[in-house]
Write a protein that holds these residues in place. Structure first.
Motif, mmCIF file in Angstrom:
data_model
loop_
_atom_site.group_PDB
_atom_site.id
_atom_site.type_symbol
_atom_site.label_atom_id
_atom_site.label_comp_id
_atom_site.label_asym_id
_atom_site.label_seq_id
_atom_site.Cartn_x
_atom_site.Cartn_y
_atom_site.Cartn_z
ATOM 1 N N ASN A 249 0.832 -1.210 0.000
ATOM 2 C CA ASN A 249 0.000 0.000 0.000
ATOM 3 C C ASN A 249 0.867 1.261 0.000
ATOM 4 N N GLN A 252 2.570 1.735 -3.314
ATOM 5 C CA GLN A 252 1.590 2.144 -4.323
ATOM 6 C C GLN A 252 1.170 3.604 -4.109
ATOM 7 N N LYS A 298 -8.417 2.685 -5.569
ATOM 8 C CA LYS A 298 -7.641 2.362 -6.779
ATOM 9 C C LYS A 298 -8.581 2.092 -7.938
ATOM 10 N N GLY A 307 -7.083 -5.658 1.283
ATOM 11 C CA GLY A 307 -5.778 -5.662 1.961
ATOM 12 C C GLY A 307 -5.838 -5.279 3.436
HETATM 13 MG MG LIG Z 1 -3.723 -2.801 -0.482
#
Ligand SMILES: [Mg+2]
Ligand SMILES: Nc1ncnc2c1ncn2[C@@H]1O[C@H](COP(=O)(O)OP(=O)(O)OP(=O)(O)O)[C@@H](O)[C@H]1O
Length: 343
Positions: A249, A252, A298, A307
């Motif tokens: 995470n 990203q 996202k 997640g």
């Molecule tokens: Mg995630």
């Protein structure tokens, strides 16, 4: 008739398999508060979990009933004498759930537990999918180097160029070997299902290696600020999954560019591990929702939104907590707090 209370205060009697499953189920339900759990066996697993969660755990059923004002007493002791003892000693307003009815609740709790395990499993599969495409990319580069240079070598006669190309081919081959080795370590780990003592410093290091394969990471500087921390207890692959998710995470969010700070510390019987990034941070409105299943910002196909839900699920399963701090524009920090493994 009394109005049904907003929060149901529950006492669980019996802290074996059934009582533990109920304890986990109830502590995840927002409207249920477990005020205590008792079992005549001091080693019962549910007592240990309850202590980690800060819930009154005891071997003395009657004292528990006297001390804690419960709305509902769930009896999963399987002890036929318990029912008459309860009818005699329970507080007047409390209801008793026992026998077949308690068995039914236990079966539902077991079912919920199976669903939870499946959810963890499917998230793992989803992250293996991301990992696989990352690995394909990672392996492709050195592979192109090897085929490209080998084709050149077929025509090349100058010894110094041949030497140089061979050097590059060996480096590329070693790079592929390292990737494969990392994967083997992961595959072995996912089969290893037993609960053991886990050192979170090692887990964080491994998580960075794993996330490196799944995300473009080249411009991320990783800073570690580890303390000598005592071990925590858990399944190594589940704890690894927690930190792979947090690191992924963070990377990203920073879009592959920034500083990732991993730190650990321990105080008062807990180990804390923090994953901090200097990405865009999390808008205030979203802070209460990021742990919800399927919440994602996202684009479609990029994230499942599972997640953080899985992260919190695994951590609370081991009697821990996950907290987040974020300043918009400056980054986010996720801290996992887990109880130190009993000696
Ligand atoms: Mg995630
Ligand atoms: N370090 C972070 N910085 C900024 N936002 C974050 C960070 N970590 C999580 N978030 C926000 O929380 C949301 C939920 O995260 P979560 O890990 O649950 O799902 P996801 O990353 O979107 O999808 P998946 O994990 O399934 O790939 C993210 O979409 C993002 O908006």
């Amino acid at each position: 008739m009394t109005a049904s209370p907003a929060t149901i205060r529950v006492v669980i009697l019996g802290a074996g398999k059934g009582g533990t499953a109920l304890l986990e189920l109830f502590t995840r339900s927002p409207d249920v508060q477990v005020v205590g759990i008792a079992d005549s066996n001091p080693e019962a697993p549910g007592l240990h979990l309850a202590r980690n969660l800060g819930i009154h755990a005891t071997t003395d059923v009657l004292a528990l009933l006297a001390e804690e004002r419960a709305d509902l007493i769930v009896d999963v002791t399987g002890d036929p004498a318990m029912r008459s003892a309860l009818i005699q000693h329970k507080p007047p307003h409390a209801e008793i759930l026992g026998g077949m009815a308690a068995l039914l609740i236990w079966k539902l709790a077991q079912h919920e537990q199976d669903l939870r395990d499946q959810l963890i499993q499917s998230e793992k599969l989803a992250s293996i999918g991301t990992l696989a495409s990352g690995i394909a990319h990672e392996i492709n580069n050195p592979l192109y180097t090897i085929t490209g240079l080998s084709e050149h070598l077929q025509e090349e006669t100058r010894p110094e160029v041949i030497q140089e190309f061979i050097g590059e081919i060996i480096t590329a081959g070693r790079r592929i070997a390292a990737i494969v080795q990392g994967l083997n370590a992961f595959a072995r780990r996912t089969q290893e299902q037993a609960v053991s003592d886990v050192n979170l410093n090692q887990t964080l290091d491994e998580a960075v290696k794993m996330a490196r394969m799944a995300t473009v990471h080249d411009q991320v500087q990783v800073v570690t600020q580890f303390s000598e921390v005592p071990p925590v207890r858990g399944k190594a692959d589940e704890l690894l999954q927690v930190f792979v998710n947090l690191v992924t995470n963070a990377v990203q969010a920073m879009e592959g560019q920034g500083t990732l700070i991993l730190s650990t510390s321990s105080t008062n019987g807990f180990v804390r591990a923090t994953v901090r990034d200097n990405g865009p941070g999390i808008p205030h409105n979203n802070l209460g929702r990021i742990f919800d299943p399927f919440f994602t910002t996202k684009e479609q196909g990029k994230g499942t939104g599972l997640g953080l839900h899985i992260v919190r699920d695994i951590v609370s399963h081991y009697g821990g907590q996950v907290t987040v701090e974020s300043t918009l524009g400056q980054g986010a920090a996720f801290t996992v707090k887990l109880p130190v493994a009993p000696q």
